[in-house]
Design a protein around this motif. Sequence first.
Motif, mmCIF file in Angstrom:
data_model
loop_
_atom_site.group_PDB
_atom_site.id
_atom_site.type_symbol
_atom_site.label_atom_id
_atom_site.label_comp_id
_atom_site.label_asym_id
_atom_site.label_seq_id
_atom_site.Cartn_x
_atom_site.Cartn_y
_atom_site.Cartn_z
ATOM 1 N N SER A 55 -54.241 80.960 -44.101
ATOM 2 C CA SER A 55 -53.776 79.924 -43.167
ATOM 3 C C SER A 55 -52.398 80.270 -42.612
ATOM 4 O O SER A 55 -52.139 80.098 -41.419
ATOM 5 N N GLY A 85 -67.533 83.594 -37.159
ATOM 6 C CA GLY A 85 -67.895 82.474 -38.033
ATOM 7 C C GLY A 85 -66.759 82.083 -38.961
ATOM 8 O O GLY A 85 -66.466 80.898 -39.137
ATOM 9 N N ALA A 86 -66.119 83.072 -39.542
ATOM 10 C CA ALA A 86 -64.980 82.787 -40.420
ATOM 11 C C ALA A 86 -63.848 82.151 -39.630
ATOM 12 O O ALA A 86 -63.176 81.231 -40.107
ATOM 13 N N THR A 88 -64.046 80.293 -36.868
ATOM 14 C CA THR A 88 -64.383 78.906 -36.539
ATOM 15 C C THR A 88 -64.096 77.987 -37.719
ATOM 16 O O THR A 88 -63.488 76.926 -37.555
ATOM 17 N N ASN A 89 -64.507 78.399 -38.909
ATOM 18 C CA ASN A 89 -64.269 77.605 -40.112
ATOM 19 C C ASN A 89 -62.773 77.414 -40.360
ATOM 20 O O ASN A 89 -62.317 76.312 -40.677
ATOM 21 N N ARG A 90 -62.004 78.454 -40.191
ATOM 22 C CA ARG A 90 -60.562 78.378 -40.441
ATOM 23 C C ARG A 90 -59.855 77.520 -39.388
ATOM 24 O O ARG A 90 -58.953 76.750 -39.722
ATOM 25 N N ASP A 92 -61.239 75.052 -37.800
ATOM 26 C CA ASP A 92 -61.625 73.676 -38.143
ATOM 27 C C ASP A 92 -60.719 73.117 -39.236
ATOM 28 O O ASP A 92 -60.245 71.973 -39.147
ATOM 29 N N ARG A 93 -60.470 73.908 -40.271
ATOM 30 C CA ARG A 93 -59.653 73.432 -41.398
ATOM 31 C C ARG A 93 -58.213 73.173 -40.971
ATOM 32 O O ARG A 93 -57.614 72.156 -41.358
#
Length: 166
Positions: A55, A85-86, A88-90, A92-93
């Motif tokens: 992050s 994909g990774a 997008t997830n990061r 989002d978080r």
Amino acid sequence: MQHDRIDSILEQWQQESPQLDLSALAVTGRVMRIARLLEKHREAILADYGLAVWSFDMLATLRRQGPPYQLKPTDLYDLLMLSSGAMTNRIDRLEKEDLVARIRDPDDRRSVSVQLTPKGIELTDTVMSVLFERENRFLEQFTKPETQTFTKLLRQFLLGFDANGR
């Protein structure tokens, strides 16, 4: 001269296989050990701010772009060497924590940029200041010329990997 853990490993290999050239291990073993110790050190500092290495890397990558502190997701995942994909997830978080926001391009609604929020800028600036100050303490054992030589040698070592396509 003081001995470190790598010296002990080198001595054991020298005893067991004296025909081996241990020059590479003397360097790479130390570089790998230092990398692990620095990563643990960095993880501990970042945890104090509710961040992980991934992050902070994302926030710092956006911050160093300069105003308006944004990148397209494809540019961000290229810089961070991640899959889409990774990424997008990061995103989002970090968006849930109000550290980044997705900004739609007014001219192309399909196009999105990821931008640091004011909260993300403030957190990144705070963490960078603390992190770099603490990491600079590791260099206090060296003179300025030693630090410059160390930097030059590490750059040369890293460029050797880059030149060989690694």
